[in-house]
Scaffold this motif. Structure first.
Motif, PDB file in Angstrom:
ATOM      1  N   LYS B  30     -70.898  49.654 -18.365  1.00 38.88           N
ATOM      2  CA  LYS B  30     -71.046  51.072 -18.709  1.00 38.88           C
ATOM      3  C   LYS B  30     -71.654  51.858 -17.551  1.00 38.88           C
ATOM      4  O   LYS B  30     -71.279  53.004 -17.284  1.00 38.88           O
ATOM      5  CB  LYS B  30     -71.946  51.230 -19.937  1.00 38.88           C
ATOM      6  N   THR B  31     -72.630  51.242 -16.881  1.00 42.76           N
ATOM      7  CA  THR B  31     -73.270  51.919 -15.744  1.00 42.76           C
ATOM      8  C   THR B  31     -72.269  52.145 -14.617  1.00 42.76           C
ATOM      9  O   THR B  31     -72.183  53.236 -14.035  1.00 42.76           O
ATOM     10  CB  THR B  31     -74.462  51.080 -15.235  1.00 42.76           C
ATOM     11  N   ILE B  32     -71.491  51.090 -14.352  1.00 43.73           N
ATOM     12  CA  ILE B  32     -70.487  51.203 -13.277  1.00 43.73           C
ATOM     13  C   ILE B  32     -69.448  52.258 -13.649  1.00 43.73           C
ATOM     14  O   ILE B  32     -69.054  53.092 -12.830  1.00 43.73           O
ATOM     15  CB  ILE B  32     -69.850  49.823 -12.998  1.00 43.73           C
ATOM     16  N   ALA B  33     -69.042  52.243 -14.894  1.00 36.68           N
ATOM     17  CA  ALA B  33     -68.037  53.224 -15.333  1.00 36.68           C
ATOM     18  C   ALA B  33     -68.591  54.644 -15.241  1.00 36.68           C
ATOM     19  O   ALA B  33     -67.892  55.572 -14.820  1.00 36.68           O
ATOM     20  CB  ALA B  33     -67.607  52.916 -16.773  1.00 36.68           C
ATOM     21  N   HIS B  34     -69.863  54.795 -15.601  1.00 35.74           N
ATOM     22  CA  HIS B  34     -70.443  56.134 -15.550  1.00 35.74           C
ATOM     23  C   HIS B  34     -70.608  56.588 -14.092  1.00 35.74           C
ATOM     24  O   HIS B  34     -70.359  57.770 -13.770  1.00 35.74           O
ATOM     25  CB  HIS B  34     -71.792  56.180 -16.279  1.00 35.74           C
ATOM     26  N   ALA B  35     -70.979  55.653 -13.213  1.00 34.71           N
ATOM     27  CA  ALA B  35     -71.090  55.997 -11.788  1.00 34.71           C
ATOM     28  C   ALA B  35     -69.744  56.457 -11.244  1.00 34.71           C
ATOM     29  O   ALA B  35     -69.660  57.427 -10.473  1.00 34.71           O
ATOM     30  CB  ALA B  35     -71.619  54.801 -10.998  1.00 34.71           C
ATOM     31  N   ALA B  36     -68.686  55.781 -11.655  1.00 39.95           N
ATOM     32  CA  ALA B  36     -67.341  56.164 -11.202  1.00 39.95           C
ATOM     33  C   ALA B  36     -66.958  57.534 -11.739  1.00 39.95           C
ATOM     34  O   ALA B  36     -66.324  58.342 -11.045  1.00 39.95           O
ATOM     35  CB  ALA B  36     -66.330  55.105 -11.641  1.00 39.95           C
ATOM     36  N   LYS B  37     -67.386  57.806 -12.964  1.00 43.88           N
ATOM     37  CA  LYS B  37     -67.095  59.117 -13.561  1.00 43.88           C
ATOM     38  C   LYS B  37     -67.855  60.228 -12.815  1.00 43.88           C
ATOM     39  O   LYS B  37     -67.294  61.295 -12.505  1.00 43.88           O
ATOM     40  CB  LYS B  37     -67.520  59.079 -15.040  1.00 43.88           C
ATOM     41  N   LEU B  38     -69.109  59.950 -12.503  1.00 46.86           N
ATOM     42  CA  LEU B  38     -69.914  60.937 -11.746  1.00 46.86           C
ATOM     43  C   LEU B  38     -69.334  61.159 -10.351  1.00 46.86           C
ATOM     44  O   LEU B  38     -69.316  62.283  -9.849  1.00 46.86           O
ATOM     45  CB  LEU B  38     -71.368  60.451 -11.616  1.00 46.86           C
ATOM     46  N   ARG B  39     -68.862  60.066  -9.759  1.00 44.94           N
ATOM     47  CA  ARG B  39     -68.254  60.142  -8.428  1.00 44.94           C
ATOM     48  C   ARG B  39     -67.089  61.132  -8.446  1.00 44.94           C
ATOM     49  O   ARG B  39     -66.951  61.990  -7.584  1.00 44.94           O
ATOM     50  CB  ARG B  39     -67.770  58.739  -8.035  1.00 44.94           C
ATOM     51  N   GLN B  40     -66.273  61.002  -9.478  1.00 44.10           N
ATOM     52  CA  GLN B  40     -65.121  61.897  -9.612  1.00 44.10           C
ATOM     53  C   GLN B  40     -65.570  63.346  -9.839  1.00 44.10           C
ATOM     54  O   GLN B  40     -65.023  64.283  -9.248  1.00 44.10           O
ATOM     55  CB  GLN B  40     -64.225  61.421 -10.766  1.00 44.10           C
ATOM     56  N   ALA B  41     -66.577  63.487 -10.690  1.00 45.12           N
ATOM     57  CA  ALA B  41     -67.084  64.845 -10.970  1.00 45.12           C
ATOM     58  C   ALA B  41     -67.589  65.511  -9.690  1.00 45.12           C
ATOM     59  O   ALA B  41     -67.370  66.704  -9.461  1.00 45.12           O
ATOM     60  CB  ALA B  41     -68.197  64.779 -12.015  1.00 45.12           C
ATOM     61  N   ALA B  42     -68.254  64.714  -8.835  1.00 47.07           N
ATOM     62  CA  ALA B  42     -68.795  65.267  -7.590  1.00 47.07           C
ATOM     63  C   ALA B  42     -67.672  65.765  -6.678  1.00 47.07           C
ATOM     64  O   ALA B  42     -67.801  66.796  -6.011  1.00 47.07           O
ATOM     65  CB  ALA B  42     -69.631  64.221  -6.863  1.00 47.07           C
ATOM     66  N   ILE B 309     -75.513  64.434 -11.427  1.00 47.32           N
ATOM     67  CA  ILE B 309     -76.040  63.356 -12.286  1.00 47.32           C
ATOM     68  C   ILE B 309     -76.590  63.949 -13.585  1.00 47.32           C
ATOM     69  O   ILE B 309     -76.302  63.456 -14.681  1.00 47.32           O
ATOM     70  CB  ILE B 309     -77.123  62.552 -11.527  1.00 47.32           C
ATOM     71  N   LYS B 310     -77.325  65.033 -13.456  1.00 42.84           N
ATOM     72  CA  LYS B 310     -77.888  65.674 -14.650  1.00 42.84           C
ATOM     73  C   LYS B 310     -76.781  66.170 -15.577  1.00 42.84           C
ATOM     74  O   LYS B 310     -76.817  65.964 -16.793  1.00 42.84           O
ATOM     75  CB  LYS B 310     -78.787  66.839 -14.240  1.00 42.84           C
ATOM     76  N   ASP B 311     -75.791  66.828 -14.980  1.00 42.14           N
ATOM     77  CA  ASP B 311     -74.702  67.386 -15.786  1.00 42.14           C
ATOM     78  C   ASP B 311     -73.815  66.307 -16.391  1.00 42.14           C
ATOM     79  O   ASP B 311     -73.024  66.584 -17.288  1.00 42.14           O
ATOM     80  CB  ASP B 311     -73.833  68.330 -14.933  1.00 42.14           C
ATOM     81  N   GLY B 312     -73.939  65.063 -15.876  1.00 42.58           N
ATOM     82  CA  GLY B 312     -73.106  63.961 -16.364  1.00 42.58           C
ATOM     83  C   GLY B 312     -73.471  63.501 -17.767  1.00 42.58           C
ATOM     84  O   GLY B 312     -72.747  62.717 -18.388  1.00 42.58           O
ATOM     85  N   GLY B 313     -74.636  63.938 -18.247  1.00 40.61           N
ATOM     86  CA  GLY B 313     -74.962  63.699 -19.652  1.00 40.61           C
ATOM     87  C   GLY B 313     -75.729  62.415 -19.924  1.00 40.61           C
ATOM     88  O   GLY B 313     -76.266  62.242 -21.014  1.00 40.61           O
ATOM     89  N   LYS B 314     -75.773  61.488 -18.968  1.00 42.18           N
ATOM     90  CA  LYS B 314     -76.533  60.249 -19.180  1.00 42.18           C
ATOM     91  C   LYS B 314     -77.740  60.237 -18.248  1.00 42.18           C
ATOM     92  O   LYS B 314     -77.602  60.035 -17.051  1.00 42.18           O
ATOM     93  CB  LYS B 314     -75.657  59.019 -18.886  1.00 42.18           C
ATOM     94  N   ARG B 315     -78.888  60.439 -18.790  1.00 37.15           N
ATOM     95  CA  ARG B 315     -80.113  60.448 -17.986  1.00 37.15           C
ATOM     96  C   ARG B 315     -80.350  59.039 -17.442  1.00 37.15           C
ATOM     97  O   ARG B 315     -80.324  58.062 -18.188  1.00 37.15           O
ATOM     98  CB  ARG B 315     -81.268  60.863 -18.896  1.00 37.15           C
ATOM     99  N   PRO B 316     -80.557  58.881 -16.132  1.00 41.65           N
ATOM    100  CA  PRO B 316     -80.756  57.531 -15.581  1.00 41.65           C
ATOM    101  C   PRO B 316     -82.106  56.945 -16.000  1.00 41.65           C
ATOM    102  O   PRO B 316     -83.004  57.686 -16.411  1.00 41.65           O
ATOM    103  CB  PRO B 316     -80.694  57.741 -14.075  1.00 41.65           C
TER     104      PRO B 316
END
Lengths: 472, 472
Positions: B30-42, B309-316
């Motif tokens: 899930k962490t890896i998937a979320h990082a990939a999603k944030l990468r795309q958002a950036a 990261i903040k806008d991604g919805g999952k607080r680290p």
């Protein structure tokens, strides 16, 4: 000896079906072979680069009428003598002396920032403490002329017209009217000053200077250019919904006339020394750079071309005259003085060309000669072709200093350089020796050698041309 | 929870034969998937470019201690608050205020020419009317140190050491010692001033400034840089067999200390808010350009990364702390003050990185962590790889402001940018917004997003590192 139009039509027809038999009728094989030999010699020498180096290191910036302008004249005369020209002489030319002085501009509102600014040539200065006013941005000179006066009155106009790159420099013609006529159009609507986006294609922090003009019946207002990155930044300051204000201070001023000179060197003709091929360049430069591209390169090219022809051992039939013109930049004063002084002898100049478009390769050879003479030019084009030069049309410009000659009926040619990058440096502090590629410069010399030598050996004249005030 | 070295050796072995089974043990899917999603958002946002535009237009040049420096602090604080960081605060830092003043230099002999010159940071000024002396050219700092004092005494030293381009900026390290230590070495031999060829890779008429240092037991002499084309021209003036003389006038001076501030914004951690990942940049800039590349880009990149990261919805799990450092350029004063103030809490900073090498693409991810922790970094590298980023070594620099952290044992990483063209603009007036490519900038943001988010979610710490004063 000039062939009639009828004869030429027949020539052209035959030429199309059997070009090689005709080549011999236009230029003999020995002339063509010698031109090819000279072309090769030019490519192997670096005379031109050495000249540009010498001029930019020993004189540097040489604006018309300045003390450095006089040093440039002395440099040129000494250099031509040292190179062994058959005749070297100067002809005095009174030139307009304008001095840049100090210059500064800054945005005061909404966000204070200093701008990289330079006065336009012949601009008046601002009041001693400067000038501050609200700024109105317009997209072009044309857009300015359509503005209502109440939007402009009391303000500083900002013409933000970006220049695009072009190989032939045609994009310059689209943006330069804002520089030349912007002050008049802005003042007509009541503006107190004008700032233009630089007429240049770079994205560096250099403001591009260049000539502007006033008009007797319109108020004179100070005119300056800012660098393209500064123009971008000024533009962005308009995005905050509040007035943008600017302070500018220029101490530039006209100082009247000073004496300068056209510097002339000749390779005397073998059979018809009174008939002349002119190859020219201008000796003056703007004050910001060291005038390497504009027009140190031109000076190097045409002087080196004559030197290569002389050193080639076969004196051409006609005289080759190198003219290094005074004050091209702010008024073509050297060229105009030359044409005025020699108006009774202009018909002895069979053709002329000026190199004044930087130091990149020549890619096209265009002409402006009587149509009868086109086959001769086509033959010259064939000897230029191995240099990567294509044959252009018969509407050549000839170079800025050829304008008064052209208007007097003197045929001209253009050895058109690649101008894609020229306006990155044109009229800026960044016009320095490092921008000159020795190899490309030698290709230019080779082109001038072929043209000048073959024109001086041409079996006929090129006629007279119609007066054509318009040009690129 | 830190694995022993032994355990890691086993890990590495297994990793080599079956990497995918291990991936899950380091980061869950899930962490890896979320990082990939944030990468795309950036990659899809232009937050960073908008920030650089805002900073360069609304503040512009912001040298440490200046009034603009204080405006930059206010700008940053307001911007972070507006972007919705969980905590925004400033920490005051006294900084050294040096003022450039006026600067001019010209060759007086053999051929008078003005030079484009700029004082080096913290240089003293010349006497009020300037300084004139004969010039001695040397090829490098090393060559200078080998000169006999009688050749240098009473003269102005000219270090003419060209800088070559390099992707990793390693060529900077070869030429910058002449800028930093040139004045001391020249004065030790009795020189009265020093002029260096700019430490820069362009061929434009911009002098590159940057820090220099004096030494208590050696006389202080004025130090300045000239543009590369000017250095070429000065060099050529030595070719005439006569002494070269130069006049320079600098009014630069140290004005003592002024208050500035580090500006800090945080995205608070979910589970371990007291553990921190630092991503930083510096807020100050040199005074000549608008500090777009150095270091507006860095400011934009790290602030935008936290925002994504903040806008991604999952607080680290851990806190992400953005630090915008005061006065990097003339002494790392903000970073040093931070480390001094927080010396008791540095072990809570699990890793740090600074973006301060322009705005070109990140091409390599290097680390400096305890070897045990390398597999975690290798996992992060895998998520960076789709951005065109290769895995580097474990000898990361971390960025200039990470130096005091690194020396205190804080692990660092470098998201190394392509620096091939960086030194064309570095420390010049030409460091402006137009040099920033929004697409490349977004790739940087994506890289910081992946690194910061995954580091904040990492299953273990990265240990402490040995003190390493040396770095690229």
């Amino acid at each position: 000896m000039k062939p009639t139009r009828f004869v030429f039509s027949v020539f052209l027809f035959l030429f199309a079906v059997q070009p090689f038999s005709f080549s011999a009728d236009l230029f003999d094989a020995k002339t063509i072979a010698h031109a090819a030999k000279l072309r090769q010699a030019a490519l192997e020498k670096n005379h031109a680069y050495d000249l540009v180096e010498s001029l930019t290191v020993e004189v540097g910036p040489r604006p018309a009428g300045s003390e450095a302008d006089r040093r440039a004249v002395a440099w040129a005369e000494a250099k031509l003598k040292k190179l062994g020209f058959d005749a070297v002489y100067t002809e005095e030319v009174p030139v307009t002396h304008w001095e840049r002085g100090e210059e500064e501009a800054m945005i005061t509102l909404p966000f204070p920032q200093k701008l990289h600014v330079t006065a336009l040539g012949h601009s008046i200065g601002t009041p001693e403490l400067g000038l501050e006013a609200e700024v109105v941005e317009v997209a072009s000179l044309e857009a300015l002329t359509q503005m209502p006066a109440d939007k402009i009155r009391g303000k500083i106009v900002f013409i933000n017209h970006p220049m695009e790159k072009s190989r032939d420099g045609s994009t310059y013609g689209k943006t330069v009217p804002g520089r030349v006529r912007g002050a008049v159009e802005a003042a007509r609507l009541g503006a107190v000053g004008i700032i233009i986006r630089s007429v240049g294609t770079d994205s560096h922090r250099f403001a591009h200077t260049g000539m502007m003009r006033y008009q007797d019946d319109v108020a004179r207002i100070p005119a300056a250019a800012i660098s393209n990155p500064d123009a971008d930044m000024l533009h962005l300051q308009f995005g905050y919904g509040v007035p943008v204000r600017l302070h500018m201070r220029l101490t530039c001023r006209l100082l009247g006339q000073q004496m300068s000179a056209n510097v002339i060197g000749e390779i005397k003709g073998r059979d018809k020394p009174e008939e002349v091929v002119v190859i020219g360049a201008h000796l003056d430069s703007w004050d910001l750079g060291t005038g390497a591209l504009d027009d140190g390169a031109g000076v190097g090219i045409v002087v080196a071309a004559a030197k290569v022809i002389k050193d080639g051992g076969k004196r051409p039939s006609r005289t080759i005259r190198v003219i290094l013109f005074a004050n091209e930049e702010s008024g073509l004063e050297g060229a105009q003085a030359y044409v005025l002084r020699h108006r009774q002898e202009l018909d002895r100049i069979i053709v002329g060309a000026e190199s004044d478009f930087g130091a990149d390769r020549v890619w096209r050879f265009s002409t402006r000669v009587q149509p009868d003479a086109l086959p001769i030019m086509d033959e010259i084009a064939k000897v230029l072709a191995p240099l990567g030069i294509e044959r252009g049309d018969n509407e050549a410009f000839g170079g800025p200093d050829m304008t008064p000659f052209r208007l007097s009926g003197v045929p001209v040619v253009s050895l058109i350089q690649d101008g894609t990058d020229y306006f990155d440096f044109h009229h800026t502090a960044d016009d320095t020796l490092d921008k000159v590629d020795p190899e490309k410069l030698s290709q230019n010399v080779a082109a001038y050698v072929v043209f000048a030598y073959m024109a001086a050996e041409a079996p006929t004249h090129f006629g007279r041309i119609e007066m054509t005030p318009s040009s690129p």
